[in-house]
Structures are given as C-alpha cells and as structure tokens.
Scaffold this motif. Structure first.
Motif, mmCIF file in Angstrom:
data_model
loop_
_atom_site.group_PDB
_atom_site.id
_atom_site.type_symbol
_atom_site.label_atom_id
_atom_site.label_comp_id
_atom_site.label_asym_id
_atom_site.label_seq_id
_atom_site.Cartn_x
_atom_site.Cartn_y
_atom_site.Cartn_z
ATOM 1 N N LEU A 112 35.588 89.461 0.259
ATOM 2 C CA LEU A 112 36.736 88.638 0.624
ATOM 3 C C LEU A 112 37.923 88.982 -0.272
ATOM 4 N N SER A 113 39.111 88.647 0.183
ATOM 5 C CA SER A 113 40.293 88.856 -0.650
ATOM 6 C C SER A 113 40.340 87.811 -1.754
ATOM 7 N N ALA A 114 40.919 88.209 -2.879
ATOM 8 C CA ALA A 114 41.136 87.272 -3.975
ATOM 9 C C ALA A 114 42.348 86.397 -3.663
ATOM 10 N N PRO A 115 42.454 85.238 -4.308
ATOM 11 C CA PRO A 115 43.685 84.463 -4.169
ATOM 12 C C PRO A 115 44.896 85.290 -4.586
ATOM 13 N N ASP A 116 46.048 84.910 -4.118
ATOM 14 C CA ASP A 116 47.292 85.583 -4.478
ATOM 15 C C ASP A 116 47.749 85.052 -5.834
ATOM 16 N N TRP A 117 47.248 85.688 -6.888
ATOM 17 C CA TRP A 117 47.517 85.173 -8.234
ATOM 18 C C TRP A 117 48.983 85.302 -8.608
ATOM 19 N N ALA A 118 49.667 86.314 -8.109
ATOM 20 C CA ALA A 118 51.093 86.438 -8.389
ATOM 21 C C ALA A 118 51.851 85.231 -7.829
ATOM 22 N N ALA A 124 44.048 76.844 -5.421
ATOM 23 C CA ALA A 124 44.347 78.278 -5.328
ATOM 24 C C ALA A 124 43.301 79.004 -4.496
ATOM 25 N N MET A 125 42.044 78.630 -4.659
ATOM 26 C CA MET A 125 40.968 79.298 -3.924
ATOM 27 C C MET A 125 41.033 78.991 -2.432
ATOM 28 N N GLN A 126 41.587 77.856 -2.071
ATOM 29 C CA GLN A 126 41.635 77.430 -0.671
ATOM 30 C C GLN A 126 42.945 77.771 0.036
ATOM 31 N N ARG A 127 43.950 78.204 -0.710
ATOM 32 C CA ARG A 127 45.311 78.152 -0.196
ATOM 33 C C ARG A 127 45.549 78.961 1.084
ATOM 34 N N ILE A 166 31.772 81.445 -27.562
ATOM 35 C CA ILE A 166 32.741 82.508 -27.323
ATOM 36 C C ILE A 166 33.118 83.164 -28.648
ATOM 37 N N ASP A 167 32.815 84.453 -28.774
ATOM 38 C CA ASP A 167 33.115 85.162 -30.014
ATOM 39 C C ASP A 167 34.241 86.156 -29.812
ATOM 40 N N HIS A 168 34.539 86.939 -30.852
ATOM 41 C CA HIS A 168 35.665 87.870 -30.787
ATOM 42 C C HIS A 168 35.454 88.938 -29.713
ATOM 43 N N ASP A 169 34.214 89.379 -29.518
ATOM 44 C CA ASP A 169 33.952 90.387 -28.489
ATOM 45 C C ASP A 169 34.329 89.863 -27.105
ATOM 46 N N ILE A 170 33.947 88.626 -26.819
ATOM 47 C CA ILE A 170 34.272 88.019 -25.528
ATOM 48 C C ILE A 170 35.789 87.854 -25.396
ATOM 49 N N VAL A 171 36.429 87.347 -26.432
ATOM 50 C CA VAL A 171 37.878 87.149 -26.383
ATOM 51 C C VAL A 171 38.590 88.477 -26.135
ATOM 52 N N ASP A 172 38.193 89.514 -26.850
ATOM 53 C CA ASP A 172 38.859 90.812 -26.701
ATOM 54 C C ASP A 172 38.686 91.372 -25.291
ATOM 55 N N ALA A 173 37.451 91.304 -24.766
ATOM 56 C CA ALA A 173 37.185 91.873 -23.445
ATOM 57 C C ALA A 173 37.931 91.104 -22.359
ATOM 58 N N PHE A 174 37.901 89.781 -22.424
ATOM 59 C CA PHE A 174 38.538 89.000 -21.366
ATOM 60 C C PHE A 174 40.059 89.013 -21.498
ATOM 61 N N THR A 175 40.563 89.152 -22.710
ATOM 62 C CA THR A 175 42.012 89.296 -22.869
ATOM 63 C C THR A 175 42.485 90.612 -22.271
ATOM 64 N N ALA A 176 41.723 91.677 -22.485
ATOM 65 C CA ALA A 176 42.062 92.964 -21.868
ATOM 66 C C ALA A 176 42.060 92.856 -20.356
ATOM 67 N N LEU A 177 41.083 92.143 -19.806
ATOM 68 C CA LEU A 177 41.024 91.968 -18.352
ATOM 69 C C LEU A 177 42.145 91.067 -17.844
ATOM 70 N N HIS A 178 42.573 90.132 -18.661
ATOM 71 C CA HIS A 178 43.735 89.329 -18.280
ATOM 72 C C HIS A 178 44.968 90.216 -18.141
ATOM 73 N N HIS A 179 45.147 91.134 -19.070
ATOM 74 C CA HIS A 179 46.294 92.042 -18.989
ATOM 75 C C HIS A 179 46.207 92.955 -17.767
ATOM 76 N N ARG A 180 45.004 93.191 -17.280
ATOM 77 C CA ARG A 180 44.831 93.989 -16.053
ATOM 78 C C ARG A 180 45.012 93.148 -14.788
ATOM 79 N N GLY A 181 45.154 91.838 -14.931
ATOM 80 C CA GLY A 181 45.299 90.972 -13.769
ATOM 81 C C GLY A 181 43.992 90.565 -13.134
ATOM 82 N N VAL A 182 42.884 90.692 -13.875
ATOM 83 C CA VAL A 182 41.556 90.366 -13.338
ATOM 84 C C VAL A 182 41.080 89.000 -13.822
ATOM 85 N N VAL A 183 41.470 88.613 -15.005
ATOM 86 C CA VAL A 183 41.099 87.324 -15.589
ATOM 87 C C VAL A 183 42.324 86.422 -15.596
ATOM 88 N N HIS A 184 42.107 85.158 -15.258
ATOM 89 C CA HIS A 184 43.219 84.218 -15.115
ATOM 90 C C HIS A 184 42.914 82.902 -15.815
#
Length: 238
Positions: free
Chosen positions: A217-223, A174-177, A106-124
């Motif tokens: 399918l619907s995603a889990p209710d991450w909120a 979470a995936m089964q809930r 995992i390098d800086h490019d991966i960290v930056d991209a996935f952190t941005a997606l975390h802020h969008r609510g896509v990565v958890h």
C-alpha cells in the motif's frame, strides 16, 4: 547474520519473540527488518554476547486505524493541544529515550539509526503541544508502505495529560486521510494501556500473512502532514 535473506524463512524462526542476535545496527538493516516482520530492541544487561536483539513477537500488537477507541475524555483533552508532524523529531526521540523513564530501552544505537532514517524521510514523529508552545507529548515510528511501526511514545507528567494519546489520534488521522483503510499501526506488544485504545493481538503467522499486502500500500503523504497543524481537533494549514 548475512544479507540477503538475513533472518531466514519464518518457518525456521524459534517459537519465541526473540528470533536473532547481532552486534550490527544500521539504518538499512532496520528497514529490511521491518519488511521481514522483525524489529530491533537492545539486550541491555542480558547474558547474550550480542548487544542487539531482533524480535518478532509470537503475539503481535496492532492497531487498525478504524479501531482506535476515542473516549469522550480523550476528545475533550484533544481540544487542549496543538498537534504537528515532524516538527520536533529530535526532542521527541530524546524524551522517549530519557533514561529516567521506567523500563527505558532506547539507547544511542537506536537513536542514531532512527535519526538517520528520519533524515531520509522514513521515520516520522507526531507532537502534541500546549497552547503556550510547550511539547507535552509525542511519538515516533517508521513508515514503510502502509505500515507504521510505532517505536515509542511519551507524555510530560506535568503538562501532558493524555498528550501521547492525542498524538496517536493525529497519527490515526494521517493513516486514514486518503482512504487507505487497510493500513496498519504496529505497536510490537499489546499492553493493557494500549488495549484500552483499541490495540488487538494477532499471532505471528497472521501478522506475516498480511504484511506483504500492507507493505504494498502507499504510505501516508507525510509532506502534506507536515503542512497541517491540528488545533483542538480542527486542521489548518501550516
């Protein structure tokens, strides 16, 4: 590589795990890739001129949520941790990206991209904590429809015995809930360690064949998951 149809039809992909190269990595491209059955992994120290590889394994490692093997010792270990969702994403991805880890990728490019997606609510992230409040282990990944693609997991060797497995146990919950039994956890490649937890292999064509249905399918209710704290296997409110 160009958009749309950035990876081309799967029938034209090479009969190998590495199916594309680029110097580009951005959050939108990462999401598009997973929707196509592809994921990014850097080409560190490779002879390729590009810095990013795009992979679709010929044999894909997947975990069906009802296929997780929970041993008696794992259930016992779970009682020693508190688990949360999205409570410490930055620390989890930093620990997963620790360059001192064997076979770290995992390098800086991966960290930056996935952190941005975390802020969008896509990565958890899922965290496992000691009763004293120390981060003992965790995992992170991208959630698209009914697919959760696990990117990496870690445990602290001093305080985190089985902590990454306990985080996985929380992810499966979470995936089964809400009764969506057809969701899939993608782990990229099957290893002996992951196989011991119930990960199986399916070939690329089979994986791509079920992917569209899974994405629909619907995603889990991450909120809601962020509002749950699991203390020794018993869920409580935040």
């Amino acid at each position: 590589m160009s958009r749309p149809g950035i990876f081309g039809p799967p029938r034209d992909w090479p009969a190998q795990d590495l199916i594309g190269l680029s110097d580009e990595l951005d959050p939108d491209l990462v999401v598009l890739a997973y929707r196509c059955g592809v994921f990014p992994m850097p080409l560190h120290n490779a002879w390729f001129p590009a810095r990013m590889g795009w992979w679709s394994p010929m044999r894909r490692g997947v975990l069906l949520p009802d296929g997780l093997r929970v041993t008696r010792s794992l259930r016992k270990s779970a009682k020693h941790y508190v688990t949360t969702v999205d409570a410490a994403f930055d620390e989890v991805i930093a620990r997963c990206a620790d360059p001192r880890r064997p076979h770290g990728w995992i390098d800086h490019d991966i960290v930056d991209a996935f952190t941005a997606l975390h802020h969008r609510g896509v990565v958890h992230s899922v965290e496992a904590w000691t009763p004293e409040g120390n981060l003992a282990g965790g995992l992170y990944g991208i959630s698209v429809g009914g697919l959760f693609a696990g990117e990496s997991m870690f445990h602290d060797p001093d305080i985190g015995r089985d902590a990454s497995k306990v985080a996985l146990l929380r992810l499966v919950s979470a995936m089964q809930r809400d009764g969506q039994a057809d969701r899939i956890i993608d782990v990229q490649w099957r290893t002996d360690h992951l196989a011991s937890l119930g990960v199986i292999e399916i070939d690329r064509d089979e994986y791509l064949g079920v992917l569209d249905e899974t994405l629909a399918l619907s995603a889990p209710d991450w909120a809601a998951e962020r509002g749950r704290t699991d203390r020794g296997g018993e869920e409580t409110g935040a």
